[in-house]
Design an enzyme around this catalytic site. Structure first.
Site, mmCIF file in Angstrom:
data_model
loop_
_atom_site.group_PDB
_atom_site.id
_atom_site.type_symbol
_atom_site.label_atom_id
_atom_site.label_comp_id
_atom_site.label_asym_id
_atom_site.label_seq_id
_atom_site.Cartn_x
_atom_site.Cartn_y
_atom_site.Cartn_z
ATOM 1 C CD GLU A 244 12.209 1.009 6.457
ATOM 2 O OE1 GLU A 244 12.111 1.140 5.228
ATOM 3 O OE2 GLU A 244 11.299 1.291 7.238
ATOM 4 C CG HIS B 181 8.589 -4.869 0.619
ATOM 5 N ND1 HIS B 181 8.995 -5.826 1.524
ATOM 6 C CD2 HIS B 181 8.734 -3.679 1.239
ATOM 7 C CE1 HIS B 181 9.367 -5.220 2.649
ATOM 8 N NE2 HIS B 181 9.226 -3.915 2.499
ATOM 9 N NE ARG C 249 12.096 -1.927 0.035
ATOM 10 C CZ ARG C 249 11.209 -1.015 0.435
ATOM 11 N NH1 ARG C 249 10.379 -0.483 -0.439
ATOM 12 N NH2 ARG C 249 11.154 -0.640 1.694
ATOM 13 C CG HIS D 246 6.477 -2.310 -2.019
ATOM 14 N ND1 HIS D 246 5.441 -2.392 -1.103
ATOM 15 C CD2 HIS D 246 7.347 -1.395 -1.513
ATOM 16 C CE1 HIS D 246 5.688 -1.564 -0.092
ATOM 17 N NE2 HIS D 246 6.826 -0.926 -0.324
ATOM 18 N NE ARG E 44 9.583 3.515 -2.814
ATOM 19 C CZ ARG E 44 9.362 3.020 -1.605
ATOM 20 N NH1 ARG E 44 9.793 3.653 -0.530
ATOM 21 N NH2 ARG E 44 8.700 1.884 -1.469
HETATM 22 C C1 SIN Z 1 8.604 -1.191 4.645
HETATM 23 O O1 SIN Z 1 8.170 -0.810 5.711
HETATM 24 O O2 SIN Z 1 9.413 -2.097 4.526
HETATM 25 C C2 SIN Z 1 8.116 -0.501 3.409
HETATM 26 C C3 SIN Z 1 8.572 0.882 3.415
HETATM 27 C C4 SIN Z 1 8.760 1.372 2.021
HETATM 28 O O3 SIN Z 1 8.238 0.793 1.078
HETATM 29 O O4 SIN Z 1 9.501 2.341 1.861
#
Ligand code: SIN
Length: 519
Positions: A115, A237, A284, A345, A380
Site C-alpha cells: 500500500e 482516505h 496517503r 478516514h 498514518r
Molecule cells: C485501505 O485498505 O486502503 C485502508 C487501510 C488503512 O486505512 O490502513
C-alpha cells in the site's frame, strides 16, 4: 453493576485487550460493552490488512520503521515506532493462533500486499475483508473465557471520576452507560476502565467510518479532563467510491493501487506521477491532496481509479467485496473506471497515553484509534492502525494485570458511587433537533476543516461550532438523555477541540494543510 475491568468498544483493540487480560489473569472479571452489536465498529470495515514485517528475506524492521516515520512527515515518536514495528510479528502470530485466517500463497507463506508509503510488500490480509475476518475470530475467541461478559446496545455517557465520588485520587471509577434496551442510564463501577471507542469520522459528511464513529471516548475523556492531542491530524482516505452503497460511503482499498490500479484525471492522464516520485503509491496525505487539487482545478466532482488491467480471477480472489459493491451501483470495475474521491478516514490524534496505553487518569486506558500513542506522527502509514491496536492492547493488558492488584478501593467504596441523575427517554422533538445540529456540524467540518484549510475558514468554523455547542448544552440541560444527544455532545466537543488545536497549529505537517502556511 461492578466489574474489575470495563472495556468500552469491541473492535480489534477492545477484544484483543480482553482476551489477553483474560488469559493472564483468569480471576479478573472483564465486561465489554458496545453501542449496538459486537461487530459494529470500524474494524469490520478495514479492507487492507495489518502491516507487519514477516518476510525477513526481503523486508527488515528498519525499513518499516523508516516508512512509518517518513509517512508521518517525520513527526512520530521514534521509540514508539521502533517497539510497535518490532513487537508486531509476535502479536500477529497470536492473532493467527486465536483463529484468524490470513491469505497464504502457493508456498504456504503469508500472501503480502503493498500500500501507499511502504517500501516493501508487508500487508498481511484476508482478501479485501481483513478487518471482518479479525473481528470474526476475536468474537469467537472471547467466548472461551468465563471471566469475559459482553453487553450489546450500551452507550458510554460519562466516565466516573473524582467529580462524582467527591474524592481526590485522580482516578477513573467506571462509567455511566445508557442501556438502550432498558432505556435507562446505569452505573458500571470498575477498578480499571478502557476506552477502545474508535475514531470520529462522523464529524464529516463524507466518511469511510460507520455511523457509530462519533468520538464517544474522546468526548468522555475530554469531559474527564484527560488531554486530547493532535486532533487536527485527520486522515482522508484517497479513494472512496462516489455513489453510496446501501446508503454508506464505501472504501476502495489502497491495496488495489498496490497491484497496479492507477488514478486518472478526466483527460485520462495518470496524474500522480506529477505530484510524487512514488506516484500512486505515495503516502496517503499526498495522494488525497493531489486528488483534491485535480478535482478543484478542473471543476470536477471526482477522479477515476483504473483497475481494468486486473484479471477477473485475481479480482474475485483478492477484492470480492469491492467487485460486489461496485456492481451494486452499476459499475463493473473489470471494464469501467471507478469514480473516487477522498473521504474522512482516520483520526491520527487522540487521547494522550503512555507506552502502555495508560492515560494520566489512574485506572483509565485508551487503546486503538481513540488514543494518541505517537506512532502515526502527522499521517498514518497505511495498515499501521491494526498493528498499533494489537501491540498496545497487549501492553495495556500486561500493565493492567500488574496494576489492578495495587488498587485497594473496596466494594463499599464502589457501592457508594452515586447513580446517574435522571432518565434518558427522548421526545420526538428533541430527536429532530439533534439530527439537525449533527448535520450542521458535519457540513461545517466538511466545508471549513477538510483537507485544505484557511485561517479565516477555521475562525468561522470555531464560531459556528461554539454556537452548536451552546445549542447542544441547552438541549442536554433541558431534555432527558438519549443516545443521539449523547453522540452529538461528543461530536461537538471533539470538533471544538479539533478546531481550536487547528487554529493553534502554525505549520503544515502530514495531513494538516492550511493555505496560510504554504512555504
Ligand atoms: C485501505 O485498505 O486502503 C485502508 C487501510 C488503512 O486505512 O490502513
Amino acid at each position: 453493576m461492578h466489574t474489575d475491568v470495563l472495556v468500552i468498544g469491541t473492535g480489534i483493540s477492545g477484544l484483543t485487550y480482553a482476551i489477553k487480560l483474560a488469559e493472564i489473569s483468569p480471576e479478573t472479571s472483564i465486561s465489554l460493552i458496545c453501542k449496538t452489536k459486537l461487530d459494529d465498529g470500524n474494524t469490520r470495515y478495514a479492507q487492507g490488512g495489518i502491516a507487519v514485517v514477516s518476510n525477513f528475506k526481503k523486508d527488515t524492521f528498519e525499513k518499516h520503521i523508516e516508512d512509518t516515520y517518513n509517512a508521518g512527515d517525520r513527526c512520530g515518536d521514534l521509540e514508539v515506532i521502533n517497539f510497535v514495528v518490532r513487537e508486531g510479528n509476535e502479536r500477529l502470530k497470536e492473532l493467527i493462533n486465536w483463529g484468524t485466517q490470513f491469505d497464504t500463497n502457493s508456498n504456504d507463506a503469508l500472501d503480502l500486499g503493498k500500500e501507499g508509503g511502504h517500501s516493501e510488500k508487508r500487508i498481511v490480509h484476508r482478501k479485501d475483508q481483513s478487518g471482518a475476518e479479525i473481528q470474526r475470530a476475536l468474537i469467537n475467541k472471547i467466548r472461551d473465557f468465563k471471566n469475559i461478559k459482553y453487553f450489546e446496545n450500551h452507550i458510554l455517557v460519562d466516565l466516573i471520576t473524582d467529580h462524582h465520588t467527591k474524592t481526590n485520587y485522580n482516578r477513573c471509577y467506571g462509567a455511566y452507560i445508557i442501556s438502550t434496551d432498558d432505556e435507562e442510564i446505569i452505573k458500571i463501577s470498575s477498578k480499571v476502565t478502557v476506552l477502545s471507542t474508535g475514531g470520529a469520522g462522523q464529524l464529516y459528511t463524507f466518511t469511510t467510518n460507520p455511523i457509530v464513529a462519533t468520538g464517544d471516548g474522546l468526548g468522555a475523556a475530554y469531559r474527564a479532563k484527560v488531554k486530547l492531542e493532535k486532533l487536527p491530524y485527520v486522515q482522508f482516505h484517497p479513494t472512496a467510491l462516489v455513489p453510496k452503497v446501501k446508503g454508506e460511503t464505501f472504501l476502495i482499498t489502497e491495496a488495489m493501487r498496490g497491484v497496479g490500479a492507477k488514478l486518472l484525471n478526466h483527460e485520462g492522464e495518470a496524474f500522480m506521477r506529477h505530484y510524487h516520485p512514488s506516484a500512486d503509491l505515495a503516502p496517503r496525505d499526498i495522494v488525497a491532496r493531489s486528488i483534491m487539487q485535480e478535482i478543484m482545478s478542473n471543476n470536477h466532482k471526482h477522479v477515476w481509479l483504473d483497475a481494468t488491467h486486473l484479471e477477473e480471477s485475481h479480482f474475485i480472489s483478492h477484492f470480492p467485496t469491492i467487485l460486489d459493491s461496485c456492481k451494486l451501483v452499476g459499475i463493473n470495475p473489470l471494464k469501467d473506471l471507478i469514480p473516487v474521491v477522498p473521504a474522512a478516514h482516520y483520526s491520527c490524534g487522540g487521547i494522550q497515553v503512555d507506552k502502555n496505553s495508560k492515560t494520566k487518569l489512574d485506572g483509565l486506558y485508551a487503546i486503538g484509534e481513540c488514543s494518541h500513542t505517537g506512532l502515526h506522527g502527522a499521517n498514518r502509514l497505511a495498515s499501521n492502525s491494526l498493528l498499533e491496536s494489537i501491540v498496545f492492547s497487549h501492553r495495556a493488558a500486561i500493565h493492567t494485570s500488574l496494576e489492578i492488584t495495587k488498587n485497594k478501593l473496596d466494594e463499599k467504596f464502589f457501592s457508594m458511587i452515586p447513580a446517574w441523575e435522571g432518565q434518558h427517554f427522548s421526545s420526538k422533538e428533541q430527536h429532530h433537533l439533534t439530527k439537525k445540529l449533527r448535520k450542521e456540524l458535519q457540513e461545517t467540518m466538511s466545508q471549513l476543516v477538510g483537507i485544505f484549510k484557511t485561517k479565516e475558514g477555521l475562525i468561522e468554523a470555531q464560531k459556528k461550532i461554539l454556537s452548536l455547542y451552546h445549542e447542544t448544552v441547552d438541549l442536554y440541560n433541558n431534555n432527558k438523555m438519549s443516545s443521539e444527544l449523547c453522540e452529538l455532545r461528543n461530536m461537538v466537543s471533539v470538533a471544538y477541540v479539533l478546531v481550536n488545536q487547528a487554529i493553534e497549529q502554525k505549520e503544515n505537517k502530514g495531513v494538516f494543510y492550511n493555505h496560510e502556511y504554504v512555504k
